[in-house]
Design a protein around this motif. Structure first.
Motif, mmCIF file in Angstrom:
data_model
loop_
_atom_site.group_PDB
_atom_site.id
_atom_site.type_symbol
_atom_site.label_atom_id
_atom_site.label_comp_id
_atom_site.label_asym_id
_atom_site.label_seq_id
_atom_site.Cartn_x
_atom_site.Cartn_y
_atom_site.Cartn_z
ATOM 1 N N ASN A 2 9.181 -14.606 -12.605
ATOM 2 C CA ASN A 2 8.599 -15.676 -13.401
ATOM 3 C C ASN A 2 9.408 -16.966 -13.271
ATOM 4 O OD1 ASN A 2 10.724 -15.755 -15.286
ATOM 5 N ND2 ASN A 2 9.769 -14.211 -16.566
ATOM 6 N N SER A 3 8.792 -18.050 -13.724
ATOM 7 C CA SER A 3 9.401 -19.366 -13.541
ATOM 8 C C SER A 3 10.711 -19.521 -14.298
ATOM 9 C CB SER A 3 8.426 -20.463 -13.933
ATOM 10 O OG SER A 3 8.082 -20.348 -15.292
ATOM 11 N N ILE A 6 13.429 -17.936 -12.223
ATOM 12 C CA ILE A 6 13.727 -18.760 -11.043
ATOM 13 C C ILE A 6 14.571 -19.964 -11.443
ATOM 14 C CG2 ILE A 6 12.686 -20.280 -9.325
ATOM 15 C CD1 ILE A 6 10.382 -18.182 -9.192
ATOM 16 N N GLU A 48 15.297 -21.366 -3.308
ATOM 17 C CA GLU A 48 14.646 -20.725 -4.453
ATOM 18 C C GLU A 48 13.535 -21.618 -4.997
ATOM 19 O OE1 GLU A 48 14.974 -17.403 -7.389
ATOM 20 O OE2 GLU A 48 16.083 -17.747 -5.553
ATOM 21 N N TYR A 52 9.422 -20.966 -4.916
ATOM 22 C CA TYR A 52 8.658 -21.024 -6.155
ATOM 23 C C TYR A 52 7.480 -21.978 -6.015
ATOM 24 C CZ TYR A 52 7.363 -22.315 -10.889
ATOM 25 O OH TYR A 52 6.656 -22.577 -12.021
ATOM 26 N N TYR A 53 7.722 -23.179 -5.489
ATOM 27 C CA TYR A 53 6.648 -24.157 -5.379
ATOM 28 C C TYR A 53 5.616 -23.762 -4.325
ATOM 29 C CZ TYR A 53 8.738 -27.151 -8.803
ATOM 30 O OH TYR A 53 9.230 -27.639 -9.981
#
Length: 73
Positions: A2-3, A6, A48, A52-53
C-alpha cells in the motif's frame, strides 16, 4: 504494497542516505565510500517511488504496467 508502506520505505531510505552524508562530513578520509552509499540509498528511494507511480498510472488507465516515466498518454 500500500501507499503508506511505500512512503514509509521512501522516508526510511532518505533518512539513511542523510545519515551517510552527515557521517561523510565528519569522516573526510571515508567520505568517498560514504557518499556512494548515500547515492545508493537515494537511488532506492527513487526506484520505490517510480514503481509506485507506474503501478498507480497503470491502475488509473486500466492497462498493464508499461514502465513509462509519466502517466501522460
Amino acid at each position: 504494497m500500500n501507499s503508506l508502506a511505500i512512503m514509509e520505505n521512501v522516508r526510511r531510505y532518505r533518512t539513511i542516505a542523510s545519515l551517510y552524508r552527515q557521517t561523510a562530513a565528519f569522516r573526510p578520509l571515508h567520505s568517498g565510500s560514504l557518499l556512494a552509499q548515500a547515492r545508493e540509498w537515494e537511488h532506492r528511494a527513487v526506484s520505490e517511488l517510480e514503481a509506485y507511480y507506474e503501478a498507480f498510472c497503470s491502475a488509473a488507465s486500466g492497462n498493464a504496467p508499461t514502465y513509462s516515466a509519466s502517466c501522460a498518454a
